[in-house]
Design a protein around this motif. Structure first.
Motif, PDB file in Angstrom:
ATOM      1  N   ARG A  22      39.289  -4.779  31.033  1.00 38.82           N
ATOM      2  CA  ARG A  22      38.549  -5.021  31.611  1.00 38.82           C
ATOM      3  C   ARG A  22      38.349  -7.090  32.275  1.00 38.82           C
ATOM      4  N   PRO A  25      37.527   1.967  40.199  1.00 38.51           N
ATOM      5  CA  PRO A  25      36.753   0.886  39.968  1.00 38.51           C
ATOM      6  C   PRO A  25      35.754   0.091  40.398  1.00 38.51           C
ATOM      7  N   GLN A  70      29.754  -0.677  37.608  1.00 36.65           N
ATOM      8  CA  GLN A  70      30.862  -1.784  37.589  1.00 36.65           C
ATOM      9  C   GLN A  70      30.868  -2.872  38.736  1.00 36.65           C
ATOM     10  N   LEU A 127      39.775  -9.652  31.461  1.00 39.69           N
ATOM     11  CA  LEU A 127      41.006 -10.256  32.718  1.00 39.69           C
ATOM     12  C   LEU A 127      40.026 -10.343  33.771  1.00 39.69           C
ATOM     13  N   TYR A 128      38.235 -10.346  33.853  1.00 38.25           N
ATOM     14  CA  TYR A 128      37.183 -10.750  34.668  1.00 38.25           C
ATOM     15  C   TYR A 128      37.072 -11.931  33.908  1.00 38.25           C
ATOM     16  N   ARG A 142      32.196   2.964  35.477  1.00 34.67           N
ATOM     17  CA  ARG A 142      32.726   3.057  33.808  1.00 34.67           C
ATOM     18  C   ARG A 142      32.391   4.083  33.390  1.00 34.67           C
ATOM     19  N   SER A 202      30.690  -7.458  41.381  1.00 33.08           N
ATOM     20  CA  SER A 202      30.537  -7.073  39.958  1.00 33.08           C
ATOM     21  C   SER A 202      29.655  -7.446  39.143  1.00 33.08           C
ATOM     22  N   ARG A 215      45.554  -2.566  33.110  1.00 30.83           N
ATOM     23  CA  ARG A 215      44.644  -3.618  32.754  1.00 30.83           C
ATOM     24  C   ARG A 215      42.582  -3.407  32.792  1.00 30.83           C
ATOM     25  N   PHE A 216      43.051  -2.998  33.888  1.00 30.99           N
ATOM     26  CA  PHE A 216      41.466  -2.780  34.729  1.00 30.99           C
ATOM     27  C   PHE A 216      40.669  -1.049  34.320  1.00 30.99           C
ATOM     28  N   GLN A 217      41.743  -1.020  34.204  1.00 27.75           N
ATOM     29  CA  GLN A 217      41.357   1.168  33.859  1.00 27.75           C
ATOM     30  C   GLN A 217      41.702   1.046  32.167  1.00 27.75           C
TER      31      GLN A 217
END
Length: 402
Positions: free
Chosen positions: A10, A378, A276, A13-14, A381, A303, A4-6
């Protein structure tokens, strides 16, 4: 580092993390190393505004006894001699040296050089009718322009590009790439120390503050700023082109419009900012922030992507940001991206996009938008590739790039 982060999930998710934990979330880094992830816009602004309480000095970290020598995030978090981890008055003088050297870049000269290299890169691919705009274009243009601005010849700059990309890709050739780039930049600095000439490297060496720093420190800062200037700018180009090729709001720019290019680039800094997350800041003493107890020496991961999407600041993410430039994509406070560096990045990226659209006016994606893959990182982006097709065209008067 999960799926989900990739991918494009994302941001959601945040938001879920924000709903569950608030503007500061407890997370773990590889090896179960604890860390705070700063999700809130106001909290990130406060942290970066208070260098006395939230320092850039990684030596303060209370987790160093638990960090193995082969920890994978050491290149991003470790104790380093560069400007990134220098604090106080020494950082102020070091930052002035870098900023002044970059500020002397003439914007018209920057535009001319960016156009020339953009034309040369497009000449390599325009007759094919298809290309990967990441590998063939975005990953080359910033490095070529920056190399010449720093003082390298065209040939030396071209030879530098593979090493720069190997270094930032972090693959098996990363260390070899770093050594090649470092050797080239050391050679340039050595020659400029003996014979000053035009370029950023020479201005860094002969600045009023240069005597405060060793040759190695100046070399380190030149490396940091070159790499930090290249990869985010490459991702800014790629992410902006993706938006313009997949979002109907920017279709006008594909037929020669200019205003939409700037709007698309601005939108990307809100929605898909190249930078990011960054590690980070370290608390100099126990404190309270957003209802959390932050212990002395705790690491706070900043972030920028989450802060730009903070529901307290942007309750409706479907609305167009227009010309709003209050994003935190370049950081904030003493350690933000230097303003001249931001202007240089914007100049390279905008020129690169405009030249591409002029030369390849019917360019379109060669795959579905859902098939595009983001690089696994991470911190940054950017797309792994951006395959496109277009009507083959002849080369320009700039000549084929070699």
């Amino acid at each position: 580092m999960g799926p989900r982060f990739q991918n494009d999930d994302r941001v959601r998710l945040y938001r879920e993390m924000y709903e569950q934990h608030g503007p500061i979330a407890p997370v773990v880094l590889p090896g179960d190393v604890p860390c705070w992830l700063v999700l809130g816009y106001r909290e990130l602004h406060r942290i970066t505004s208070d260098s006395a309480l939230f320092s850039r000095d990684s030596g303060l970290w209370n987790q160093w006894p638990n960090i193995p020598a082969d920890w994978p995030l050491l290149p991003m978090v470790g104790k380093q001699p560069s400007i990134l981890y220098t604090v106080g008055e020494r950082h102020h003088r070091r930052s002035a040296l870098v900023s002044d050297a970059l500020a002397a870049v003439d914007p018209f000269e920057l535009r001319d050089r960016s156009e020339r290299f953009a034309d040369q890169l497009i000449d390599r691919l325009c007759g094919r009718g298809s290309a990967d705009l990441i590998a063939d274009y975005a990953k080359e243009l910033p490095a070529l322009v920056l190399a010449q601005l720093y003082g390298f010849s065209d040939q030396a700059g071209a030879e530098l590009v593979p090493g720069i990309n190997a270094l930032v890709d972090g693959g098996p050739d990363a260390l070899r790439g770093r050594d090649r780039v470092q050797a080239a930049m050391s050679g340039l600095l050595t020659s400029r120390r003996e014979a000053p000439a035009a370029g950023v490297a020479s201005r860094m060496l002969h600045h009023d503050y240069s005597s405060d720093f060793s040759f190695q420190e100046i070399l380190e800062d030149m490396m940091v700023n070159f790499v930090a200037g290249h990869q985010p700018t490459a991702d800014w180009i790629g992410n902006s082109l993706r938006l313009m090729l997949t979002d109907d709001r920017f279709a006008a720019s594909l037929s020669g419009g200019r205003h939409s290019v700037a709007e698309a680039m601005n939108e990307v800094l809100w929605e898909d900012t190249p930078s990011q997350n960054i590690a980070g800041r370290w608390a100099t003493r126990d404190t309270q922030l957003a209802g959390r107890h932050i212990a002395a020496g705790d690491l706070l991961m900043l972030s920028f992507a989450a802060a730009n999407a903070d529901p307290q600041v942007r309750p409706d993410r479907t609305s167009f940001t227009g010309g709003n430039s209050a994003f935190l994509s370049f950081g904030h406070g003493d350690h933000r991206c230097p303003y001249p560096a931001q202007d240089i990045a914007e100049g390279i990226a905008r020129t690169g996009i405009e030249v591409l659209l002029d030369r390849l006016p019917d360019v379109e994606l060669a795959v579905s938008a859902h098939a595009l893959v983001w690089r696994s990182s991470p911190f940054l982006r950017g797309l792994a590739s951006l395959p496109v097709r277009f009507t083959p065209t002849p080369t320009s008067a700039a000549g084929v790039y070699r």
